[in-house]
Design a protein around this motif. Structure first.
Motif, PDB file in Angstrom:
ATOM      1  N   LYS A 154       1.978  12.800  10.915  1.00 26.06           N
ATOM      2  CA  LYS A 154       0.703  12.325  10.833  1.00 26.06           C
ATOM      3  C   LYS A 154       0.433  11.461   9.462  1.00 26.06           C
ATOM      4  O   LYS A 154       0.959  11.788   8.576  1.00 26.06           O
ATOM      5  CB  LYS A 154      -0.346  13.197  11.225  1.00 26.06           C
ATOM      6  N   VAL A 155      -0.236  10.585   9.717  1.00 25.70           N
ATOM      7  CA  VAL A 155      -0.859   9.868   8.362  1.00 25.70           C
ATOM      8  C   VAL A 155      -1.830  10.530   7.838  1.00 25.70           C
ATOM      9  O   VAL A 155      -3.036  10.601   8.589  1.00 25.70           O
ATOM     10  CB  VAL A 155      -1.063   8.243   8.897  1.00 25.70           C
ATOM     11  N   ALA A 188       7.765  24.306   8.160  1.00 24.75           N
ATOM     12  CA  ALA A 188       6.732  23.994   7.345  1.00 24.75           C
ATOM     13  C   ALA A 188       6.420  22.489   7.299  1.00 24.75           C
ATOM     14  O   ALA A 188       7.164  21.682   7.444  1.00 24.75           O
ATOM     15  CB  ALA A 188       7.310  24.525   6.010  1.00 24.75           C
ATOM     16  N   TRP A 189       5.187  22.371   6.658  1.00 25.11           N
ATOM     17  CA  TRP A 189       4.761  20.952   6.400  1.00 25.11           C
ATOM     18  C   TRP A 189       5.132  20.574   5.156  1.00 25.11           C
ATOM     19  O   TRP A 189       5.139  21.408   4.148  1.00 25.11           O
ATOM     20  CB  TRP A 189       3.200  20.938   6.460  1.00 25.11           C
ATOM     21  N   ALA A 190       5.448  19.510   4.922  1.00 21.75           N
ATOM     22  CA  ALA A 190       5.733  18.780   3.696  1.00 21.75           C
ATOM     23  C   ALA A 190       4.737  17.289   3.706  1.00 21.75           C
ATOM     24  O   ALA A 190       4.347  16.983   4.740  1.00 21.75           O
ATOM     25  CB  ALA A 190       7.110  18.376   3.663  1.00 21.75           C
ATOM     26  N   LYS A 191       4.408  17.125   2.422  1.00 29.89           N
ATOM     27  CA  LYS A 191       3.733  15.803   2.335  1.00 29.89           C
ATOM     28  C   LYS A 191       4.501  14.792   1.510  1.00 29.89           C
ATOM     29  O   LYS A 191       5.334  15.080   0.496  1.00 29.89           O
ATOM     30  CB  LYS A 191       2.222  16.037   1.408  1.00 29.89           C
ATOM     31  N   LEU A 192       4.592  13.691   2.059  1.00 37.92           N
ATOM     32  CA  LEU A 192       5.575  12.624   1.515  1.00 37.92           C
ATOM     33  C   LEU A 192       4.625  11.278   1.449  1.00 37.92           C
ATOM     34  O   LEU A 192       3.630  11.109   2.002  1.00 37.92           O
ATOM     35  CB  LEU A 192       6.530  12.081   2.324  1.00 37.92           C
ATOM     36  N   GLU A 193       5.002  10.534   0.167  1.00 39.63           N
ATOM     37  CA  GLU A 193       4.300   9.508  -0.391  1.00 39.63           C
ATOM     38  C   GLU A 193       5.190   8.296   0.107  1.00 39.63           C
ATOM     39  O   GLU A 193       6.171   8.319  -0.771  1.00 39.63           O
ATOM     40  CB  GLU A 193       3.732   9.579  -1.492  1.00 39.63           C
ATOM     41  N   HIS A 194       4.846   7.405   0.821  1.00 37.72           N
ATOM     42  CA  HIS A 194       5.836   6.129   0.773  1.00 37.72           C
ATOM     43  C   HIS A 194       5.162   4.993   0.288  1.00 37.72           C
ATOM     44  O   HIS A 194       3.982   4.512   0.657  1.00 37.72           O
ATOM     45  CB  HIS A 194       6.334   5.763   2.006  1.00 37.72           C
ATOM     46  N   VAL A 195       5.664   4.271  -0.896  1.00 34.24           N
ATOM     47  CA  VAL A 195       5.123   3.173  -1.518  1.00 34.24           C
ATOM     48  C   VAL A 195       5.325   1.870  -0.941  1.00 34.24           C
ATOM     49  O   VAL A 195       6.712   1.711  -0.939  1.00 34.24           O
ATOM     50  CB  VAL A 195       4.930   3.036  -2.785  1.00 34.24           C
ATOM     51  N   TRP A 196       4.719   1.075  -0.220  1.00 33.51           N
ATOM     52  CA  TRP A 196       5.243  -0.334   0.200  1.00 33.51           C
ATOM     53  C   TRP A 196       4.697  -1.325  -0.986  1.00 33.51           C
ATOM     54  O   TRP A 196       3.442  -1.679  -1.055  1.00 33.51           O
ATOM     55  CB  TRP A 196       4.828  -0.863   1.459  1.00 33.51           C
ATOM     56  N   SER A 197       5.541  -2.124  -1.750  1.00 34.08           N
ATOM     57  CA  SER A 197       5.243  -2.881  -2.660  1.00 34.08           C
ATOM     58  C   SER A 197       5.928  -4.397  -2.661  1.00 34.08           C
ATOM     59  O   SER A 197       7.397  -4.265  -2.493  1.00 34.08           O
ATOM     60  CB  SER A 197       5.477  -2.096  -4.004  1.00 34.08           C
ATOM     61  N   LEU A 198       5.559  -5.428  -2.994  1.00 30.98           N
ATOM     62  CA  LEU A 198       6.286  -6.711  -2.887  1.00 30.98           C
ATOM     63  C   LEU A 198       6.184  -7.208  -4.320  1.00 30.98           C
ATOM     64  O   LEU A 198       5.369  -6.917  -4.983  1.00 30.98           O
ATOM     65  CB  LEU A 198       5.457  -7.753  -2.311  1.00 30.98           C
ATOM     66  N   SER A 199       7.509  -7.530  -4.819  1.00 27.86           N
ATOM     67  CA  SER A 199       7.528  -7.825  -6.301  1.00 27.86           C
ATOM     68  C   SER A 199       8.529  -8.872  -6.684  1.00 27.86           C
ATOM     69  O   SER A 199       9.542  -9.019  -5.703  1.00 27.86           O
ATOM     70  CB  SER A 199       7.807  -6.602  -7.214  1.00 27.86           C
ATOM     71  N   GLY A 213       0.935  -1.188   0.155  1.00 30.72           N
ATOM     72  CA  GLY A 213       0.169   0.093   0.141  1.00 30.72           C
ATOM     73  C   GLY A 213       0.932   1.070  -0.032  1.00 30.72           C
ATOM     74  O   GLY A 213       2.049   1.148  -0.010  1.00 30.72           O
ATOM     75  N   THR A 214       0.094   2.485  -0.082  1.00 27.54           N
ATOM     76  CA  THR A 214       0.882   3.692  -0.100  1.00 27.54           C
ATOM     77  C   THR A 214       0.227   4.509   1.166  1.00 27.54           C
ATOM     78  O   THR A 214      -0.819   4.651   1.195  1.00 27.54           O
ATOM     79  CB  THR A 214       0.282   4.239  -1.385  1.00 27.54           C
ATOM     80  N   VAL A 215       1.351   4.840   1.584  1.00 20.33           N
ATOM     81  CA  VAL A 215       0.963   6.154   3.106  1.00 20.33           C
ATOM     82  C   VAL A 215       1.417   7.355   2.290  1.00 20.33           C
ATOM     83  O   VAL A 215       2.378   7.688   2.007  1.00 20.33           O
ATOM     84  CB  VAL A 215       1.871   5.544   4.126  1.00 20.33           C
ATOM     85  N   LEU A 216       0.382   8.180   2.792  1.00 22.52           N
ATOM     86  CA  LEU A 216       0.520   9.616   2.721  1.00 22.52           C
ATOM     87  C   LEU A 216       0.759  10.235   4.091  1.00 22.52           C
ATOM     88  O   LEU A 216      -0.088  10.141   4.770  1.00 22.52           O
ATOM     89  CB  LEU A 216      -0.803  10.221   1.913  1.00 22.52           C
ATOM     90  N   LEU A 217       1.814  10.818   4.127  1.00 25.69           N
ATOM     91  CA  LEU A 217       2.382  11.465   5.437  1.00 25.69           C
ATOM     92  C   LEU A 217       2.403  13.093   5.325  1.00 25.69           C
ATOM     93  O   LEU A 217       2.978  13.591   4.251  1.00 25.69           O
ATOM     94  CB  LEU A 217       3.939  11.073   5.977  1.00 25.69           C
ATOM     95  N   SER A 218       2.171  13.627   6.274  1.00 25.23           N
ATOM     96  CA  SER A 218       2.364  15.065   6.499  1.00 25.23           C
ATOM     97  C   SER A 218       3.320  15.076   7.624  1.00 25.23           C
ATOM     98  O   SER A 218       3.290  14.617   8.675  1.00 25.23           O
ATOM     99  CB  SER A 218       1.089  15.765   6.889  1.00 25.23           C
TER     100      SER A 218
END
Length: 110
Positions: free
Chosen positions: A64-65, A99-110, A46-51
């Protein structure tokens, strides 16, 4: 055995007055991303969107998630990774600022 693929992307969406002056993660300073064992066993992805709130000193002040990956384990692991990171802080009029930043972390099995 499945190969683990982790992807990290800094999104352009941040809470700063000037889009050119936003916090930028220094990836080499982050804790190594390790897939949680229980998530591997359960084949969770899945993909987690973090602030992430970055202080004027480049350290993480808060996080925060914003959007869950669907797995609390993966969400907590993503928060832990970015808590260890240093950032180039946002600037305004040439001065570092929180300041706030938004980060996306993708967890993937392949």
């Amino acid at each position: 055995m499945k190969k683990i693929l982790l992807a990290v992307a800094l999104l352009s969406s941040v809470f700063a007055a000037n889009a050119a002056d936003v916090p930028v993660v220094e990836k080499q300073t982050c804790e190594k991303a390790v897939y949680p064992k229980s998530s591997l066993i359960n084949e969770e992805t899945g993909t987690v969107l973090l602030s992430i709130l970055v202080g004027a000193d480049g350290n993480v002040v808060d996080s925060k998630v914003e959007q869950s990956s669907g797995s609390k384990t993966l969400d907590k692991a993503a928060v832990k990774i970015y808590a260890s990171c240093k950032f180039k802080p946002a600037t305004k009029d040439g001065k570092a600022q929180q300041a706030w930043a938004k980060l996306e972390h993708v967890w993937s099995l392949s």
